[in-house]
Design a protein around this motif. Structure first.
Motif, PDB file in Angstrom:
ATOM      1  N   LEU A  37       0.826  -1.206   0.000  1.00 34.89           N
ATOM      2  CA  LEU A  37       0.000   0.000   0.000  1.00 34.89           C
ATOM      3  C   LEU A  37       0.863   1.259   0.000  1.00 34.89           C
ATOM      4  CD1 LEU A  37      -2.953   0.922   0.089  1.00 34.89           C
ATOM      5  CD2 LEU A  37      -2.795   0.912   2.562  1.00 34.89           C
ATOM      6  N   ILE A  38       1.902   1.272   0.821  1.00 29.09           N
ATOM      7  CA  ILE A  38       2.806   2.427   0.847  1.00 29.09           C
ATOM      8  C   ILE A  38       3.528   2.561  -0.484  1.00 29.09           C
ATOM      9  CG2 ILE A  38       4.930   3.293   1.924  1.00 29.09           C
ATOM     10  CD1 ILE A  38       3.829   2.113   4.571  1.00 29.09           C
ATOM     11  N   SER A  39       3.916   1.433  -1.084  1.00 27.32           N
ATOM     12  CA  SER A  39       4.576   1.470  -2.392  1.00 27.32           C
ATOM     13  C   SER A  39       3.664   2.052  -3.463  1.00 27.32           C
ATOM     14  CB  SER A  39       5.019   0.072  -2.810  1.00 27.32           C
ATOM     15  OG  SER A  39       5.933  -0.454  -1.904  1.00 27.32           O
ATOM     16  N   VAL A  40       2.409   1.657  -3.459  1.00 28.44           N
ATOM     17  CA  VAL A  40       1.453   2.185  -4.438  1.00 28.44           C
ATOM     18  C   VAL A  40       1.259   3.687  -4.236  1.00 28.44           C
ATOM     19  CG1 VAL A  40      -1.000   2.164  -5.080  1.00 28.44           C
ATOM     20  CG2 VAL A  40       0.256   0.030  -4.905  1.00 28.44           C
ATOM     21  N   ILE A  41       1.185   4.118  -2.999  1.00 33.20           N
ATOM     22  CA  ILE A  41       1.011   5.549  -2.721  1.00 33.20           C
ATOM     23  C   ILE A  41       2.224   6.337  -3.197  1.00 33.20           C
ATOM     24  CG2 ILE A  41       0.839   7.253  -0.856  1.00 33.20           C
ATOM     25  CD1 ILE A  41      -0.953   5.188   0.618  1.00 33.20           C
ATOM     26  N   VAL A  42       3.425   5.854  -2.871  1.00 30.44           N
ATOM     27  CA  VAL A  42       4.651   6.566  -3.262  1.00 30.44           C
ATOM     28  C   VAL A  42       4.822   6.556  -4.780  1.00 30.44           C
ATOM     29  CG1 VAL A  42       7.177   6.473  -3.133  1.00 30.44           C
ATOM     30  CG2 VAL A  42       5.813   6.237  -1.061  1.00 30.44           C
ATOM     31  N   LEU A  43       4.634   5.394  -5.407  1.00 29.34           N
ATOM     32  CA  LEU A  43       4.799   5.318  -6.864  1.00 29.34           C
ATOM     33  C   LEU A  43       3.753   6.151  -7.599  1.00 29.34           C
ATOM     34  CD1 LEU A  43       5.748   1.556  -7.294  1.00 29.34           C
ATOM     35  CD2 LEU A  43       7.228   3.556  -7.536  1.00 29.34           C
ATOM     36  N   GLY A  44       2.530   6.184  -7.081  1.00 25.77           N
ATOM     37  CA  GLY A  44       1.503   7.027  -7.686  1.00 25.77           C
ATOM     38  C   GLY A  44       1.852   8.502  -7.578  1.00 25.77           C
ATOM     39  N   PHE A  45       2.389   8.900  -6.432  1.00 22.10           N
ATOM     40  CA  PHE A  45       2.804  10.283  -6.253  1.00 22.10           C
ATOM     41  C   PHE A  45       3.953  10.628  -7.203  1.00 22.10           C
ATOM     42  CE2 PHE A  45       5.243  13.603  -3.993  1.00 22.10           C
ATOM     43  CZ  PHE A  45       4.262  14.582  -3.962  1.00 22.10           C
ATOM     44  N   LEU A  46       4.915   9.717  -7.333  1.00 17.86           N
ATOM     45  CA  LEU A  46       6.025   9.942  -8.265  1.00 17.86           C
ATOM     46  C   LEU A  46       5.545  10.022  -9.711  1.00 17.86           C
ATOM     47  CD1 LEU A  46       8.827   7.657  -6.801  1.00 17.86           C
ATOM     48  CD2 LEU A  46       8.755  10.146  -6.832  1.00 17.86           C
ATOM     49  N   ALA A  47       4.597   9.171 -10.074  1.00 27.03           N
ATOM     50  CA  ALA A  47       4.049   9.208 -11.431  1.00 27.03           C
ATOM     51  C   ALA A  47       3.362  10.549 -11.693  1.00 27.03           C
ATOM     52  CB  ALA A  47       3.057   8.055 -11.640  1.00 27.03           C
ATOM     53  N   LEU A  48       2.654  11.050 -10.713  1.00 22.31           N
ATOM     54  CA  LEU A  48       1.985  12.342 -10.862  1.00 22.31           C
ATOM     55  C   LEU A  48       2.999  13.472 -11.013  1.00 22.31           C
ATOM     56  CD1 LEU A  48      -0.799  13.724 -10.856  1.00 22.31           C
ATOM     57  CD2 LEU A  48      -0.559  13.968  -8.388  1.00 22.31           C
ATOM     58  N   ILE A  49       4.050  13.464 -10.206  1.00 22.20           N
ATOM     59  CA  ILE A  49       5.087  14.498 -10.298  1.00 22.20           C
ATOM     60  C   ILE A  49       5.796  14.420 -11.650  1.00 22.20           C
ATOM     61  CG2 ILE A  49       7.286  15.282  -9.315  1.00 22.20           C
ATOM     62  CD1 ILE A  49       4.808  15.961  -7.630  1.00 22.20           C
ATOM     63  N   ILE A  50       6.131  13.203 -12.079  1.00 21.86           N
ATOM     64  CA  ILE A  50       6.792  13.045 -13.386  1.00 21.86           C
ATOM     65  C   ILE A  50       5.886  13.547 -14.502  1.00 21.86           C
ATOM     66  CG2 ILE A  50       7.588  11.302 -15.041  1.00 21.86           C
ATOM     67  CD1 ILE A  50       8.730   9.780 -12.607  1.00 21.86           C
ATOM     68  N   TRP A  51       4.601  13.227 -14.422  1.00 25.76           N
ATOM     69  CA  TRP A  51       3.661  13.681 -15.447  1.00 25.76           C
ATOM     70  C   TRP A  51       3.619  15.207 -15.513  1.00 25.76           C
ATOM     71  CZ3 TRP A  51       1.142  11.133 -19.201  1.00 25.76           C
ATOM     72  CH2 TRP A  51       0.138  11.819 -19.878  1.00 25.76           C
ATOM     73  N   LEU A  52       3.675  15.848 -14.361  1.00 21.99           N
ATOM     74  CA  LEU A  52       3.599  17.306 -14.328  1.00 21.99           C
ATOM     75  C   LEU A  52       4.863  17.977 -14.877  1.00 21.99           C
ATOM     76  CD1 LEU A  52       1.902  17.855 -10.866  1.00 21.99           C
ATOM     77  CD2 LEU A  52       0.899  18.261 -13.105  1.00 21.99           C
ATOM     78  N   ILE A  53       6.035  17.414 -14.606  1.00 22.80           N
ATOM     79  CA  ILE A  53       7.273  18.084 -15.020  1.00 22.80           C
ATOM     80  C   ILE A  53       7.820  17.574 -16.353  1.00 22.80           C
ATOM     81  CG2 ILE A  53       7.930  18.600 -12.655  1.00 22.80           C
ATOM     82  CD1 ILE A  53      10.037  16.374 -12.888  1.00 22.80           C
ATOM     83  N   LEU A  54       7.218  16.549 -16.929  1.00 23.88           N
ATOM     84  CA  LEU A  54       7.729  15.994 -18.176  1.00 23.88           C
ATOM     85  C   LEU A  54       7.794  17.010 -19.316  1.00 23.88           C
ATOM     86  CD1 LEU A  54       8.876  13.261 -18.860  1.00 23.88           C
ATOM     87  CD2 LEU A  54       6.669  12.605 -19.763  1.00 23.88           C
ATOM     88  N   PRO A  55       6.799  17.859 -19.529  1.00 20.00           N
ATOM     89  CA  PRO A  55       6.921  18.859 -20.607  1.00 20.00           C
ATOM     90  C   PRO A  55       8.089  19.824 -20.383  1.00 20.00           C
ATOM     91  CG  PRO A  55       4.648  18.662 -19.946  1.00 20.00           C
ATOM     92  CD  PRO A  55       5.452  17.875 -18.961  1.00 20.00           C
ATOM     93  N   LEU A  56       8.343  20.177 -19.138  1.00 20.71           N
ATOM     94  CA  LEU A  56       9.475  21.067 -18.852  1.00 20.71           C
ATOM     95  C   LEU A  56      10.806  20.384 -19.152  1.00 20.71           C
ATOM     96  CD1 LEU A  56       8.214  22.570 -15.491  1.00 20.71           C
ATOM     97  CD2 LEU A  56       8.158  23.634 -17.743  1.00 20.71           C
ATOM     98  N   VAL A  57      10.905  19.122 -18.804  1.00 15.97           N
ATOM     99  CA  VAL A  57      12.120  18.358 -19.097  1.00 15.97           C
ATOM    100  C   VAL A  57      12.319  18.243 -20.597  1.00 15.97           C
ATOM    101  CG1 VAL A  57      13.193  16.069 -18.892  1.00 15.97           C
ATOM    102  CG2 VAL A  57      12.044  17.087 -16.927  1.00 15.97           C
ATOM    103  N   LEU A  58      11.250  17.972 -21.318  1.00 19.44           N
ATOM    104  CA  LEU A  58      11.325  17.868 -22.771  1.00 19.44           C
ATOM    105  C   LEU A  58      11.766  19.194 -23.397  1.00 19.44           C
ATOM    106  CD1 LEU A  58      10.863  16.121 -25.265  1.00 19.44           C
ATOM    107  CD2 LEU A  58       8.503  16.927 -25.281  1.00 19.44           C
TER     108      LEU A  58
END
Length: 132
Positions: A98-119
């Motif tokens: 459960l903690i892994s799913v919460i952390v990985l989901g949060f990381l996926a959300l952060i990556i999704w938000l900053i991906l255009p800036l990285v690109l």
């Protein structure tokens, strides 16, 4: 110059990227959290933590046979102890998942938000490297 049609497509893309897709990502994340909680049955296991394993108990014998009474008591205690150990490990593994799913989901959300800036940053670096 970009036409009106191209501008509309760009605006729709960014609207989708930062609103619709993020809402979908959060729904998926929520469904994963519910799945892990239900798969490991953490609330139910907490309620039945000291119950006998697989409801395997022996009834008290009739009469006053001390040997039989101690055998039944030992068997029931072992069954409860085994149930406690297995449920405890299942709860621990479920909480780790459960903690892994919460952390990985949060990381996926952060990556999704900053991906255009990285690109955009990588494109700018690439253009500066090409131009000299």
């Amino acid at each position: 110059m970009a036409s009106i049609f191209q501008r509309v497509i760009v605006v729709k893309f960014w609207g989708w990227y930062y609103f619709v897709a993020i809402r979908s990502l959060i729904k998926i994340w929520h469904n994963f959290i519910i799945f892990v909680r239900e798969y490991y049955s953490i609330p139910l296991l907490l309620k039945t933590l000291v119950s006998p394993w697989k409801r395997d108990i022996t009834r008290r014998p009739r009469g006053l046979d001390i040997k039989k009474l101690l055998e039944v008591l030992a068997f029931n205690l072992i069954s409860r102890g085994l149930g406690f150990i297995i449920r405890l490990f299942t709860i621990i593994i479920g909480l780790i998942c459960l903690i892994s799913v919460i952390v990985l989901g949060f990381l996926a959300l952060i990556i999704w938000l900053i991906l255009p800036l990285v690109l955009a940053f990588l494109i700018i670096i690439g253009l500066t490297l090409i131009s000299g």
